[in-house]
Design an enzyme around this catalytic site. Structure first.
Site, short mmCIF file in Angstrom:
data_model
loop_
_atom_site.label_atom_id
_atom_site.label_comp_id
_atom_site.label_asym_id
_atom_site.label_seq_id
_atom_site.Cartn_x
_atom_site.Cartn_y
_atom_site.Cartn_z
N GLU A 1 11.52 92.22 46.56
CA GLU A 1 11.93 91.30 45.50
C GLU A 1 12.38 92.17 44.32
O GLU A 1 11.72 93.15 44.00
CB GLU A 1 10.73 90.40 45.13
CG GLU A 1 10.83 89.59 43.88
CD GLU A 1 12.02 88.64 43.82
OE1 GLU A 1 12.21 87.82 44.72
OE2 GLU A 1 12.78 88.75 42.83
N ASP B 1 16.01 96.52 45.40
CA ASP B 1 17.22 95.76 45.77
C ASP B 1 17.20 95.47 47.27
O ASP B 1 17.44 96.36 48.09
CB ASP B 1 18.47 96.57 45.38
CG ASP B 1 19.74 95.76 45.60
OD1 ASP B 1 19.68 94.67 46.23
OD2 ASP B 1 20.80 96.22 45.14
N GLY B 2 16.93 94.21 47.59
CA GLY B 2 16.80 93.82 48.98
C GLY B 2 18.08 93.93 49.78
O GLY B 2 18.05 93.93 51.01
N THR C 1 13.95 80.36 42.83
CA THR C 1 13.29 79.09 43.16
C THR C 1 12.31 79.34 44.30
O THR C 1 12.41 80.35 45.00
CB THR C 1 14.30 78.02 43.66
OG1 THR C 1 14.97 78.55 44.80
CG2 THR C 1 15.30 77.62 42.60
N ILE C 2 11.40 78.40 44.46
CA ILE C 2 10.70 78.31 45.74
C ILE C 2 11.55 77.34 46.56
O ILE C 2 11.90 76.26 46.08
CB ILE C 2 9.22 77.84 45.59
CG1 ILE C 2 8.58 77.66 46.98
CG2 ILE C 2 9.09 76.58 44.75
CD1 ILE C 2 7.07 77.48 46.96
N SER C 3 11.92 77.74 47.77
CA SER C 3 12.77 76.88 48.59
C SER C 3 12.03 75.60 48.94
O SER C 3 10.80 75.52 48.87
CB SER C 3 13.16 77.61 49.88
OG SER C 3 14.02 78.69 49.60
N THR D 1 21.54 89.28 43.76
CA THR D 1 22.20 89.81 42.55
C THR D 1 21.60 91.16 42.16
O THR D 1 20.58 91.59 42.72
CB THR D 1 21.94 88.87 41.34
OG1 THR D 1 20.52 88.68 41.26
CG2 THR D 1 22.63 87.55 41.50
N HIS E 1 11.74 76.25 54.50
CA HIS E 1 10.72 77.17 55.03
C HIS E 1 10.43 76.84 56.50
O HIS E 1 10.30 77.73 57.33
CB HIS E 1 9.44 77.09 54.19
CG HIS E 1 9.59 77.69 52.83
ND1 HIS E 1 8.98 77.17 51.71
CD2 HIS E 1 10.29 78.78 52.41
CE1 HIS E 1 9.29 77.92 50.66
NE2 HIS E 1 10.08 78.89 51.05
N1 SAH Z 1 12.18 83.49 49.71
C1 SAH Z 1 11.95 82.59 48.57
C2 SAH Z 1 13.25 82.32 47.87
C3 SAH Z 1 13.26 82.83 46.47
S1 SAH Z 1 14.78 82.48 45.60
C4 SAH Z 1 11.37 81.30 49.09
O1 SAH Z 1 11.44 81.08 50.28
O2 SAH Z 1 10.87 80.49 48.32
C5 SAH Z 1 15.64 83.99 45.87
C6 SAH Z 1 14.93 85.22 45.39
O3 SAH Z 1 15.77 86.34 45.64
C7 SAH Z 1 14.59 85.24 43.90
O4 SAH Z 1 13.21 85.44 43.78
C8 SAH Z 1 15.39 86.42 43.36
O5 SAH Z 1 14.72 87.09 42.31
C9 SAH Z 1 15.52 87.29 44.61
N2 SAH Z 1 16.66 88.23 44.60
C10 SAH Z 1 17.92 88.02 44.15
N3 SAH Z 1 18.66 89.13 44.33
C11 SAH Z 1 17.85 90.05 44.91
C12 SAH Z 1 18.04 91.40 45.33
N4 SAH Z 1 19.23 92.03 45.19
N5 SAH Z 1 16.99 92.04 45.89
C13 SAH Z 1 15.79 91.43 46.04
N6 SAH Z 1 15.54 90.17 45.65
C14 SAH Z 1 16.57 89.49 45.09
#
Ligand code: SAH
Length: 231
Positions: free
Chosen positions: A120, A152-153, A59-61, A227, A66
């Site tokens: 991402e 992977d973040g 989602t976009i938060s 995830t 923000h």
């Molecule tokens: N920062 C965005 C939020 C996006 S929603 C905002 O402020 O609008 C969360 C995001 O985390 C999604 O885009 C999803 O694809 C990403 N995400 C989920 N698991 C992740 C991981 N292990 N590593 C990187 N990104 C991940």
């Protein structure tokens, strides 16, 4: 009382967020005014204070979320800050961080040298966010202010660590130890911590020195989980 901000322009959205004190800092208001939400989401009306789907598990938060992150970080961000935006999704907050670095450089009367690294794991969203940021301000890539990586973040981005600021836009089931390890001295990490589908706690970690980190619980929040990426 339950009410929601619904406006028709980005300018009005920010004004309303200021009126209800979700935004108190003038520099935060300025960067959110400059970052038009419509360039980052698919909503028919993007100037509403609600999150919206941008893809699977993404989602976009909501704008107030923000604002919450930017208000928390604004006094720590400097012209040379290194910022890591984990789960950067559509790239909205990434662009706001880049603008905060430039606003701070202007205030300090120096040339900006800080950088925002966004990580991402969904390749489609990496592409979406690059397109969005280019349509907003292509200089952010030309001048190297923003770098977006797919990965992977949860593991952070060790190549450019340590970071002065780390923001995690998705929930970690437990304390994000690897990200804490990548935090600079005097740096701050914000991360929602808790199980998916539940209310989580937005937690703040401040690195005091090379071994001590303080922890503070800020608010109840609801985020999608971090995830493994599934195509
Ligand atoms: N920062 C965005 C939020 C996006 S929603 C905002 O402020 O609008 C969360 C995001 O985390 C999604 O885009 C999803 O694809 C990403 N995400 C989920 N698991 C992740 C991981 N292990 N590593 C990187 N990104 C991940």
């Amino acid at each position: 009382m339950h009410w929601q901000i619904v406006t028709e322009t980005n300018e009005d959205l920010i004004k309303q967020l200021q009126e209800c004190q979700a935004i108190e800092n003038e520099t935060v208001a300025k960067v959110m005014r400059q970052t038009d939400r419509k360039l980052y989401c698919r909503l028919a009306n993007p100037y509403v204070d609600q999150p919206d789907s941008i893809g699977d598990y993404a989602t976009i938060s909501a704008p107030h979320m923000h604002a919450f992150a930017l208000e928390n970080f604004v006094d720590l961000i400097k012209a040379d800050s290194k910022i890591l935006d984990v789960g950067s999704g559509c790239g909205y907050l990434t662009a706001c961080f880049a603008r905060l670095i430039e606003a701070k450089a202007q205030e300090e009367n120096v040339t900006p040298s800080g950088r925002v690294y966004a990580i991402e794991n969904n390749p489609e969203l990496v592409k979406f966010s690059i397109e969005n940021i280019i349509s907003d301000n292509p200089k952010f890539f030309k001048e190297g202010r923003i770098k977006i990586v797919q990965g992977d973040g949860r593991k952070g981005f060790i190549g450019s660590a340590p970071y002065d600021i780390i923001y995690v836009g998705a929930a970690s089931p437990d304390i994000p130890t690897e990200l804490i390890r990548q935090l600079n001295i005097d740096g701050r990490l914000l991360c929602p911590v808790g199980e998916k589908g539940n209310i989580q706690k937005m937690e703040q970690y401040d690195r005091l020195n090379y071994k001590d980190v303080s922890r503070k619980i800020l608010a109840d929040v609801m985020f999608l989980p971090l995830t493994d990426f599934k195509a």
